[in-house]
Design an enzyme around this catalytic site. Structure first.
Site, mmCIF file in Angstrom:
data_model
loop_
_atom_site.group_PDB
_atom_site.id
_atom_site.type_symbol
_atom_site.label_atom_id
_atom_site.label_comp_id
_atom_site.label_asym_id
_atom_site.label_seq_id
_atom_site.Cartn_x
_atom_site.Cartn_y
_atom_site.Cartn_z
ATOM 1 N N SER A 1 -9.374 4.051 -5.153
ATOM 2 C CA SER A 1 -8.218 3.065 -5.704
ATOM 3 C C SER A 1 -7.577 2.300 -4.663
ATOM 4 O O SER A 1 -6.845 1.331 -4.928
ATOM 5 C CB SER A 1 -7.615 3.414 -6.845
ATOM 6 O OG SER A 1 -6.837 4.660 -6.344
ATOM 7 N N CYS B 1 0.980 -1.168 -0.094
ATOM 8 C CA CYS B 1 0.127 -0.028 -0.079
ATOM 9 C C CYS B 1 0.729 1.151 -0.104
ATOM 10 O O CYS B 1 1.556 1.278 0.718
ATOM 11 C CB CYS B 1 -1.004 0.019 1.112
ATOM 12 S SG CYS B 1 -1.624 1.490 1.628
ATOM 13 N N HIS C 1 -8.408 7.235 3.834
ATOM 14 C CA HIS C 1 -7.712 8.675 3.193
ATOM 15 C C HIS C 1 -8.777 9.580 2.626
ATOM 16 O O HIS C 1 -9.871 9.171 2.119
ATOM 17 C CB HIS C 1 -6.584 8.354 2.398
ATOM 18 C CG HIS C 1 -7.020 8.122 1.066
ATOM 19 N ND1 HIS C 1 -7.469 6.500 0.640
ATOM 20 C CD2 HIS C 1 -6.820 8.694 -0.149
ATOM 21 C CE1 HIS C 1 -7.802 6.767 -0.620
ATOM 22 N NE2 HIS C 1 -7.543 7.770 -1.281
ATOM 23 N N ASN D 1 -13.501 9.586 -1.360
ATOM 24 C CA ASN D 1 -14.338 8.791 -2.120
ATOM 25 C C ASN D 1 -13.942 7.391 -1.271
ATOM 26 O O ASN D 1 -12.850 6.871 -0.988
ATOM 27 C CB ASN D 1 -13.665 8.374 -3.423
ATOM 28 C CG ASN D 1 -13.884 9.715 -4.419
ATOM 29 O OD1 ASN D 1 -14.988 10.311 -3.950
ATOM 30 N ND2 ASN D 1 -12.866 10.061 -5.160
ATOM 31 N N CYS E 1 0.455 3.334 3.474
ATOM 32 C CA CYS E 1 0.839 2.707 4.934
ATOM 33 C C CYS E 1 2.306 3.451 5.349
ATOM 34 O O CYS E 1 2.954 3.776 4.421
ATOM 35 C CB CYS E 1 1.096 1.106 4.930
ATOM 36 S SG CYS E 1 -0.594 0.311 5.028
ATOM 37 N N HIS F 1 -6.979 2.017 1.929
ATOM 38 C CA HIS F 1 -6.380 2.584 3.217
ATOM 39 C C HIS F 1 -7.142 3.827 3.597
ATOM 40 O O HIS F 1 -7.466 4.734 2.520
ATOM 41 C CB HIS F 1 -5.011 2.899 2.959
ATOM 42 C CG HIS F 1 -4.024 3.446 4.222
ATOM 43 N ND1 HIS F 1 -3.123 2.527 4.799
ATOM 44 C CD2 HIS F 1 -4.490 4.370 5.082
ATOM 45 C CE1 HIS F 1 -2.688 3.186 5.820
ATOM 46 N NE2 HIS F 1 -3.554 4.297 6.153
ATOM 47 N N GLN G 1 -9.104 13.319 0.177
ATOM 48 C CA GLN G 1 -8.259 14.039 -1.153
ATOM 49 C C GLN G 1 -8.623 15.659 -0.525
ATOM 50 O O GLN G 1 -9.581 15.768 -0.209
ATOM 51 C CB GLN G 1 -8.535 13.903 -2.147
ATOM 52 C CG GLN G 1 -7.925 12.413 -2.495
ATOM 53 C CD GLN G 1 -8.009 12.267 -4.183
ATOM 54 O OE1 GLN G 1 -7.265 12.870 -4.965
ATOM 55 N NE2 GLN G 1 -8.610 11.204 -4.794
ATOM 56 N N HIS H 1 -4.162 0.243 7.981
ATOM 57 C CA HIS H 1 -4.584 0.138 6.715
ATOM 58 C C HIS H 1 -6.073 -0.377 6.571
ATOM 59 O O HIS H 1 -6.902 0.009 5.716
ATOM 60 C CB HIS H 1 -3.848 -1.035 6.066
ATOM 61 C CG HIS H 1 -4.028 -1.312 4.513
ATOM 62 N ND1 HIS H 1 -3.799 -0.475 3.673
ATOM 63 C CD2 HIS H 1 -4.629 -2.456 4.018
ATOM 64 C CE1 HIS H 1 -4.135 -0.992 2.439
ATOM 65 N NE2 HIS H 1 -4.833 -2.205 2.476
HETATM 66 O O1 LIG Z 1 -7.479 10.422 -7.257
HETATM 67 P P1 LIG Z 1 -8.017 9.253 -7.331
HETATM 68 O O2 LIG Z 1 -8.462 8.597 -5.944
HETATM 69 O O3 LIG Z 1 -7.229 8.106 -8.032
HETATM 70 O O4 LIG Z 1 -9.406 9.123 -8.379
HETATM 71 C C1 LIG Z 1 -10.751 9.102 -7.910
HETATM 72 O O5 LIG Z 1 -11.163 10.588 -7.386
HETATM 73 C C2 LIG Z 1 -11.103 11.418 -8.448
HETATM 74 C C3 LIG Z 1 -11.660 12.839 -7.910
HETATM 75 O O6 LIG Z 1 -12.951 12.601 -7.308
HETATM 76 C C4 LIG Z 1 -11.872 11.226 -9.712
HETATM 77 O O7 LIG Z 1 -11.508 11.944 -10.664
HETATM 78 C C5 LIG Z 1 -11.544 9.970 -10.002
HETATM 79 O O8 LIG Z 1 -12.268 9.347 -11.038
HETATM 80 C C6 LIG Z 1 -11.618 8.731 -8.832
HETATM 81 O O9 LIG Z 1 -11.222 7.403 -9.413
#
Ligand SMILES: O=P(O)(O)O[C@H]1O[C@H](CO)[C@@H](O)[C@H](O)[C@H]1O
Ligand SMILES: O=P(O)(O)O[C@H]1O[C@H](CO)[C@@H](O)[C@H](O)[C@H]1O
Lengths: 385, 385
Positions: free
Chosen positions: B196, B52, B201, B188, B55, B199, B203, B121
């Site tokens: 993806s 990961c 988190h 997300n 981690c 873990h 953004q 994780h």
């Molecule tokens: O940045 P990541 O986690 O790889 O990507 C994820 O969040 C982003 C922001 O919402 C999106 O644009 C991506 O399609 C999604 O897969």
């Protein structure tokens, strides 16, 4: 090309149809992908499935049986999102009452159809010939024509079309009980786009209200017209035919482009070259050429990643009930929103940032158009017949 | 209850924050589902995964190593959607040039962070205690504070917060190179929402432009204020505390509601009860109570279908660079958009009709709130410790 630099820098593009912006990050497809993978769809379906509720002759969920139809078959959705008759509801509105400002609701009635494209369970628009798609377009046109308001500016065209396009022997559509405002024709294709039955079909939702998206488009098209004296999509078609960089395909009557403001990775727009206000404006030749355009898009999509490409598509045209001026503002077009980004298994998620802040895309529409231009030709898989 | 009839009839509801309508079809969940099924997520993850990239102590894609951090760790995304420095771009605008109307682009710069919630994780916000979530909120607050413009009306609060909230020993955030306009914090969660890496988190995308969604909210909040002299979300909190039918949970400082205009099946909104303009306005007690509210939402979601519930969440607050008046209009809140509809495996697709015409939901927010009220209590699965 647009300024070269737009291939490298993050930027926002403006969607003049909806009046909103989206974020473009051209360099972003380089990131590794460890997230969800879609299952690439295989065409191993039978051409008739005894358990499919759309196949000819089969029973549907609520007991009705489908006729042994030949190509298209329309029926009212057994689980419609809106219904023609329901209890009345007259919300109280009172400007001094906070609840009447913040808890607003309005009733919506309507009728939802399901329309099959083919009797074959395993066909898709990509497998069908333009000639086989023409009956679909004819049925869309007849259904649209038979729902127009008595005072609609396109009634002359509707009457002509109803008298010239052959009636479908397998189930004709009856006029609505109450006049409705709008008709949205759309297709969800593929499990990734929420489609629950692979038998080729679309839906048609008619409603007593004008929905948000066509409503926004009308506002912006009207504003452009009053600012410039010209049609927004008319100008746009000319511009794209000149610039060529977002053009995917064209015939005499239609262009297929990845629009400047495309949000979905391989989003395309089919736009009529001349001012067509709605399906009933199309003549025989144009309906065939529209079928060709639809077929081109579906086939190129499947060829791009050699898969049964998922998408949602939808037609925007003049509302069912509108003034002369609203009809005049309308310009016939069809959107395709496909989720795949890099391959048959990796799609673009419109999630966190996109939902909370602003739509975001990873490749430019010019890059997408170049790829779609390059994958014409025969369908990658063996056609059905 | 709102007029009983709204449980049975199709209707539109108005979202006063965005100024748009959505379609509600309460009876529609009765339809059989043969479409895509999500995989219910099992918590069989290790608490440390050597592969990961989030981690503690591990190497990331572009070679950097993570510190052996204890709870949160923030770093600039190796694949940022926007960057701080890029080539310049000054679009030509000329009112008589069709291209400058229909092919509009503007440069966007900014900085994108990834922020872990925990060193473990396999943790999720639902597994963590409010006390363990407080460091996440503290870090959000410090990052927000350190990106405010020099003339920001909340600078006093920012300075106070930066001097009282303990600095994170594992990587402090540096001020941006150029002043930015907005900060979007979002998570997300789950493969279904494009995440993806499991873990835990979130953004944080900061941009030189004010994105569409917070932009729309500011416009509508300002309009409400100038029409009524009161705050939209202030009035709304009072209304929901009175009506109770959409209330999921509350503590002294926050309410959790399924908003009247919820689009996603189990969408919720956390709203501060008093007028909080941004994270830096929260005091110690309020940050703990915010952590409690976040934990309540995450745990109830997981309990609802006994699964690791996917969602996108995001915070809306005053922009990083704004006037006194814009800060005053802002009212701190957090959206949760979860896709599941009927079970751990059947989600709601926002596709064809929703994209082409108007967002549509299948159960009422009141029905969703009742279910979420009923699934408090312990987390259905064994907690991590
Ligand atoms: O940045 P990541 O986690 O790889 O990507 C994820 O969040 C982003 C922001 O919402 C999106 O644009 C991506 O399609 C999604 O897969
Ligand atoms: O009516 P269907 O095909 O069962 O349902 C599909 O299309 C609808 C209209 O876009 C969506 O609301 C549903 O979420 C989707 O699964």
């Amino acid at each position: 090309m647009p300024d070269e630099v737009l291939n490298d820098i993050s930027h926002r593009r403006y969607n003049p149809l909806t009046g909103s912006w989206l974020l473009v990050s051209p360099h972003r497809t380089k990131r590794p992908w460890q997230g969800a993978q879609e299952t690439p769809s295989k065409n191993t379906l039978p051409s008739y499935d005894p358990k499919c509720y759309l196949c000819p002759g089969n029973k549907r969920a609520q007991g009705d049986s489908n006729p042994r139809y030949k190509n298209t078959f329309a029926f009212v959705n057994d689980y419609s999102a809106v219904k023609e008759t329901q209890q009345d509801y007259h919300p109280e509105t009172n400007k001094d009452d906070v609840a009447s400002l913040l808890l607003q609701a309005r009733p919506v009635t309507g009728r939802c159809y399901v329309l099959t494209f083919s009797a074959k369970h395993d066909a898709t628009l990509a497998d069908m010939t333009p000639e086989e798609i023409v009956p679909v377009i004819n049925t869309w046109t007849r259904i649209y024509a038979s729902h127009l308001s008595p005072s609609h500016p396109l009634n002359g065209q509707a009457a002509y079309v109803l008298s010239t396009i052959p009636e479908n022997p397998d189930g004709e559509v009856t006029p609505p009980k109450h006049q409705l405002k709008n008709m949205q024709i759309f297709e969800n294709k593929g499990a990734a786009m929420g489609c629950s039955n692979p038998h080729p079909h679309c839906q048609i939702w008619t409603t007593s209200t004008l929905p948000e998206e066509p409503g926004k488009e009308l506002v912006n098209m009207r504003k452009y017209k009053s600012d410039t004296g010209r049609h927004l999509l008319g100008d746009y078609v000319k511009l794209e035919l000149e610039k060529k960089e977002r053009l995917v395909w064209e015939n005499d009557s239609f262009v297929v482009v990845c629009p400047w403001w495309a949000l979905w990775p391989f989003e395309v727009l089919i736009i009529s070259k001349r001012h067509v206000r709605a399906l009933v404006d199309l003549d025989d030749k144009e309906r065939l050429e529209f079928a060709q355009a639809v077929q081109e898009v579906a086939r190129r999509y499947d060829n791009l990643f050699e898969t049964n490409f998922p998408y949602s598509s939808g037609i925007h045209q003049a509302p069912l009930d509108c003034t002369e001026e609203e009809a005049e503002m309308s310009w016939f077009h069809m959107h395709f929103y496909p989720p795949l980004l890099r391959s048959a298994t990796v799609k673009k998620f419109l999630v966190g940032y996109e939902l909370m802040a602003e739509p975001q895309r990873d490749i430019t529409p010019e890059q997408a158009a170049a790829k779609l231009r390059d994958c014409g030709g025969e369908l990658y898989r063996k056609s059905l017949q």
